[in-house]
Design a protein around this motif. Structure first.
Motif, PDB file in Angstrom:
ATOM      1  N   ASP A 370       0.808  -1.215   0.000  1.00  0.00           N
ATOM      2  CA  ASP A 370       0.000   0.000   0.000  1.00  0.00           C
ATOM      3  C   ASP A 370       0.843   1.267   0.000  1.00  0.00           C
ATOM      4  O   ASP A 370       0.308   2.369   0.138  1.00  0.00           O
ATOM      5  N   LYS A 371       2.144   1.130  -0.166  1.00  0.00           N
ATOM      6  CA  LYS A 371       3.015   2.288  -0.144  1.00  0.00           C
ATOM      7  C   LYS A 371       3.473   2.641  -1.551  1.00  0.00           C
ATOM      8  O   LYS A 371       3.804   1.768  -2.355  1.00  0.00           O
ATOM      9  N   VAL A 372       3.491   3.940  -1.837  1.00  0.00           N
ATOM     10  CA  VAL A 372       3.968   4.421  -3.129  1.00  0.00           C
ATOM     11  C   VAL A 372       5.486   4.466  -3.109  1.00  0.00           C
ATOM     12  O   VAL A 372       6.097   5.146  -2.283  1.00  0.00           O
ATOM     13  N   ILE A 373       6.103   3.707  -4.016  1.00  0.00           N
ATOM     14  CA  ILE A 373       7.559   3.711  -4.132  1.00  0.00           C
ATOM     15  C   ILE A 373       8.014   4.872  -4.999  1.00  0.00           C
ATOM     16  O   ILE A 373       8.979   5.588  -4.676  1.00  0.00           O
ATOM     17  N   SER A 374       7.299   5.052  -6.111  1.00  0.00           N
ATOM     18  CA  SER A 374       7.704   6.122  -7.022  1.00  0.00           C
ATOM     19  C   SER A 374       6.524   6.552  -7.877  1.00  0.00           C
ATOM     20  O   SER A 374       5.570   5.807  -8.087  1.00  0.00           O
ATOM     21  N   THR A 375       6.597   7.773  -8.349  1.00  0.00           N
ATOM     22  CA  THR A 375       5.642   8.296  -9.324  1.00  0.00           C
ATOM     23  C   THR A 375       6.429   8.954 -10.446  1.00  0.00           C
ATOM     24  O   THR A 375       7.496   9.531 -10.217  1.00  0.00           O
ATOM     25  N   LYS A 376       5.916   8.830 -11.644  1.00  0.00           N
ATOM     26  CA  LYS A 376       6.562   9.485 -12.785  1.00  0.00           C
ATOM     27  C   LYS A 376       5.479  10.146 -13.609  1.00  0.00           C
ATOM     28  O   LYS A 376       4.502   9.509 -14.012  1.00  0.00           O
ATOM     29  N   HIS A 377       5.654  11.438 -13.840  1.00  0.00           N
ATOM     30  CA  HIS A 377       4.687  12.218 -14.604  1.00  0.00           C
ATOM     31  C   HIS A 377       5.140  12.366 -16.047  1.00  0.00           C
ATOM     32  O   HIS A 377       6.325  12.556 -16.322  1.00  0.00           O
ATOM     33  N   TYR A 378       4.186  12.236 -16.956  1.00  0.00           N
ATOM     34  CA  TYR A 378       4.457  12.448 -18.369  1.00  0.00           C
ATOM     35  C   TYR A 378       3.580  13.595 -18.858  1.00  0.00           C
ATOM     36  O   TYR A 378       2.367  13.447 -19.007  1.00  0.00           O
ATOM     37  N   GLY A 379       4.213  14.734 -19.057  1.00  0.00           N
ATOM     38  CA  GLY A 379       3.534  15.899 -19.607  1.00  0.00           C
ATOM     39  C   GLY A 379       4.283  16.380 -20.836  1.00  0.00           C
ATOM     40  O   GLY A 379       5.031  15.622 -21.462  1.00  0.00           O
ATOM     41  N   LYS A 380       4.134  17.636 -21.171  1.00  0.00           N
ATOM     42  CA  LYS A 380       4.772  18.147 -22.379  1.00  0.00           C
ATOM     43  C   LYS A 380       6.292  18.086 -22.289  1.00  0.00           C
ATOM     44  O   LYS A 380       6.978  17.762 -23.250  1.00  0.00           O
ATOM     45  N   SER A 381       6.828  18.387 -21.114  1.00  0.00           N
ATOM     46  CA  SER A 381       8.287  18.412 -20.975  1.00  0.00           C
ATOM     47  C   SER A 381       8.886  17.011 -21.038  1.00  0.00           C
ATOM     48  O   SER A 381      10.067  16.861 -21.304  1.00  0.00           O
ATOM     49  N   GLU A 382       8.049  15.964 -20.792  1.00  0.00           N
ATOM     50  CA  GLU A 382       8.527  14.579 -20.877  1.00  0.00           C
ATOM     51  C   GLU A 382       8.201  13.946 -22.229  1.00  0.00           C
ATOM     52  O   GLU A 382       8.402  12.748 -22.421  1.00  0.00           O
ATOM     53  N   GLY A 383       7.636  14.731 -23.133  1.00  0.00           N
ATOM     54  CA  GLY A 383       7.363  14.217 -24.464  1.00  0.00           C
ATOM     55  C   GLY A 383       5.919  13.886 -24.737  1.00  0.00           C
ATOM     56  O   GLY A 383       5.558  13.563 -25.869  1.00  0.00           O
ATOM     57  N   PHE A 384       5.063  13.942 -23.704  1.00  0.00           N
ATOM     58  CA  PHE A 384       3.637  13.707 -23.926  1.00  0.00           C
ATOM     59  C   PHE A 384       2.997  15.045 -24.270  1.00  0.00           C
ATOM     60  O   PHE A 384       2.804  15.893 -23.413  1.00  0.00           O
ATOM     61  N   LEU A 385       2.651  15.222 -25.535  1.00  0.00           N
ATOM     62  CA  LEU A 385       2.280  16.548 -26.013  1.00  0.00           C
ATOM     63  C   LEU A 385       0.818  16.894 -25.815  1.00  0.00           C
ATOM     64  O   LEU A 385       0.446  18.056 -25.802  1.00  0.00           O
ATOM     65  N   GLY A 386      -0.041  15.889 -25.677  1.00  0.00           N
ATOM     66  CA  GLY A 386      -1.465  16.163 -25.738  1.00  0.00           C
ATOM     67  C   GLY A 386      -2.097  16.616 -24.449  1.00  0.00           C
ATOM     68  O   GLY A 386      -3.146  17.228 -24.463  1.00  0.00           O
ATOM     69  N   ILE A 387      -1.480  16.318 -23.310  1.00  0.00           N
ATOM     70  CA  ILE A 387      -2.027  16.574 -21.987  1.00  0.00           C
ATOM     71  C   ILE A 387      -3.275  15.725 -21.748  1.00  0.00           C
ATOM     72  O   ILE A 387      -3.325  14.910 -20.853  1.00  0.00           O
ATOM     73  N   GLU A 388      -4.303  15.893 -22.569  1.00  0.00           N
ATOM     74  CA  GLU A 388      -5.516  15.093 -22.425  1.00  0.00           C
ATOM     75  C   GLU A 388      -5.635  14.117 -23.593  1.00  0.00           C
ATOM     76  O   GLU A 388      -5.481  14.500 -24.747  1.00  0.00           O
ATOM     77  N   THR A 389      -5.904  12.834 -23.285  1.00  0.00           N
ATOM     78  CA  THR A 389      -6.112  11.864 -24.348  1.00  0.00           C
ATOM     79  C   THR A 389      -7.576  11.850 -24.741  1.00  0.00           C
ATOM     80  O   THR A 389      -8.442  12.309 -23.996  1.00  0.00           O
ATOM     81  N   ASN A 390      -7.865  11.319 -25.929  1.00  0.00           N
ATOM     82  CA  ASN A 390      -9.230  11.211 -26.395  1.00  0.00           C
ATOM     83  C   ASN A 390      -9.793   9.835 -26.085  1.00  0.00           C
ATOM     84  O   ASN A 390      -9.087   8.823 -26.179  1.00  0.00           O
ATOM     85  N   GLN A 391     -11.049   9.791 -25.744  1.00  0.00           N
ATOM     86  CA  GLN A 391     -11.706   8.549 -25.381  1.00  0.00           C
ATOM     87  C   GLN A 391     -11.630   7.544 -26.530  1.00  0.00           C
ATOM     88  O   GLN A 391     -11.913   7.862 -27.680  1.00  0.00           O
ATOM     89  N   ASN A 392     -11.201   6.317 -26.198  1.00  0.00           N
ATOM     90  CA  ASN A 392     -11.082   5.201 -27.133  1.00  0.00           C
ATOM     91  C   ASN A 392      -9.921   5.348 -28.117  1.00  0.00           C
ATOM     92  O   ASN A 392      -9.714   4.458 -28.948  1.00  0.00           O
ATOM     93  N   ALA A 393      -9.168   6.425 -28.071  1.00  0.00           N
ATOM     94  CA  ALA A 393      -8.037   6.586 -28.978  1.00  0.00           C
ATOM     95  C   ALA A 393      -6.777   6.057 -28.323  1.00  0.00           C
ATOM     96  O   ALA A 393      -5.830   6.775 -28.054  1.00  0.00           O
ATOM     97  N   VAL A 394      -6.735   4.740 -28.069  1.00  0.00           N
ATOM     98  CA  VAL A 394      -5.595   4.099 -27.439  1.00  0.00           C
ATOM     99  C   VAL A 394      -5.459   2.698 -27.996  1.00  0.00           C
ATOM    100  O   VAL A 394      -6.441   2.018 -28.288  1.00  0.00           O
ATOM    101  N   TYR A 395      -4.198   2.270 -28.209  1.00  0.00           N
ATOM    102  CA  TYR A 395      -3.947   0.925 -28.684  1.00  0.00           C
ATOM    103  C   TYR A 395      -2.742   0.371 -27.929  1.00  0.00           C
ATOM    104  O   TYR A 395      -1.661   0.980 -27.924  1.00  0.00           O
TER     105      TYR A 395
END
Length: 398
Positions: A370-395
């Motif tokens: 039940d303890k969090v060892i680590s968290t990693k955020h993916y935003g624009k600075s980490e290469g994830f450009l969209g911020i919000e994903t679109n529903q069902n647009a995932v594979y």
């Protein structure tokens, strides 16, 4: 494994080996607003965009298809591949069929709104069905669409979802007309409206927010302020429907956003006002709010961890986990390293790391019990450009 995410403005984000990269218009993508993704039988990816047409990616190069190449509209809402390898594309102007060398465009009718395709489904015989905005559903036969509307018995002409059930019937979810189903192989079309008993005949049951088919083949419908009703197709008429409402202390709130069946076959209802657990074996009900330890009362998503503990995604209170052994809730918020406490979606990967979709990007959370060892955020600075994903647009690639 590689995961492809379509975004609103950030193109296609690709997650592989712990890192994000992106396909955008700078790399050859036709448009950065990607609403739907298909991987065809040849391994090529089809990216349907909102306003730019389609990009086909073979692993090295993009081939872009727009109205100039034969597509009937550049606003693409859905893509599927049939059993013969034809690709069908639902757009704001109808349906296009791509058979390997050319596009064939089909209109549902001459009404513009009727050709705005929301959903595409294939039945057990390989026949294609589409749901439209304002013109009911369309069946593709002999190179044309045969339409069925409310005049033919369809529950409503605004069709948002078509789903094939285990018995191969197709269920129609409509906006404002409730639910109906039909057998697609019958020579004469007959729609069976999911009719509610007179006592429940209120508008809320025509607007469905969530659906669950449980292990006993019951279907649960969560409504917008009408509570929950369970449909048992094999029961007698008097026992087909069961209703659960906050007024009867059966739910904590009548706006039911999500429904989940756990490993022990309990049913969980996530609402705008907290959480309800239902045990179908003894009809026991338990309600949970912030008073009982929840981090927030708006429950958006529910899942289980590897130990079958219930995990909640809340909007405003981060992640909340119930320890089965202690029966206590633990909250994981920005204090534990999350970038945002507004959780929109959750999924566990094959290593039981928890991935969160938030209003500020994507979060990977690694737990030890039940303890969090680590968290990693993916935003624009980490290469994830969209911020919000679109529903069902995932594979998720295998």
């Amino acid at each position: 494994r590689t995961t492809y995410l379509g975004t609103s403005g950030g193109g296609v984000n690709v997650y592989k080996d712990g890192k994000f990269s992106a396909f955008t218009t700078d790399n050859g993508l036709v448009n950065n607003f990607v609403f739907t993704i298909l991987k065809d039988k040849k391994g090529k990816f089809w990216f349907g965009t909102y306003g730019g047409g389609i990009s086909i990616y073979d692993g090295r190069n993009f081939k872009n298809i727009t109205v100039e190449n034969g597509l009937n509209n550049d606003f693409v809402n859905g893509i599927i591949e049939d059993r013969e390898g034809n690709v069908w594309i639902g757009t704001n102007s109808g349906v296009c069929k791509y058979s390997g060398n050319r596009f064939l465009a089909y209109k549902i009718s001459n009404t513009i709104s009727a050709n705005n395709i929301f959903t595409i489904e294939e039945d057990e015989t390989g026949t294609l069905w589409v749901g439209t905005k304002g013109n009911g559903i369309g069946k593709f036969k002999d190179q044309n669409f045969i339409t069925y509307s409310s005049k033919d018995g369809l529950c409503n002409d605004m069709v948002y979802k078509l789903i094939k059930s285990h018995d191969n019937n197709i269920w129609v979810g409509s906006f404002g007309g409730g639910i109906c189903s039909f057998n697609p192989v019958l020579s004469k079309m007959k729609f069976e409206k999911l009719r509610m008993p007179a006592i429940s005949n209120i508008p809320n049951y025509d607007y469905i927010l969530s659906i669950l088919a449980d292990h006993n083949k019951n279907i649960w419908f969560g409504t917008n302020n009408g509570g929950v009703f369970k449909y048992n197709p094999s029961a007698s008429n008097e026992e087909k429907y069961s209703f659960y409402k906050a007024e009867n202390n059966q739910l904590i709130n009548n706006i039911v956003i999500t429904i989940f069946e756990d490993f022990e076959k309990n049913i969980w209802f996530g609402t705008y006002g907290g959480l309800t657990k239902y045990n179908p074996d003894n009809n026991e009900l338990n309600h949970y709010t912030t008073k009982e330890g929840l981090s927030h009362n708006t429950i958006i998503s529910i899942c289980e961890d590897m130990n079958h503990n219930i995990v909640l995604g809340t909007y405003g209170g981060g992640v909340c986990k119930l320890n089965k052994k202690t029966n206590k809730w633990t909250a994981y918020t920005h204090k534990e390293g999350l970038t945002s406490d507004n959780i929109i979606l959750m999924v566990y990967d094959n290593n039981w790391n928890l991935w969160l979709g938030t209003n500020q990007g994507i979060e990977k959370v690694v737990f030890n019990n039940d303890k969090v060892i680590s968290t990693k955020h993916y935003g624009k600075s980490e290469g994830f450009l969209g911020i919000e994903t679109n529903q069902n647009a995932v594979y998720k690639d295998s």
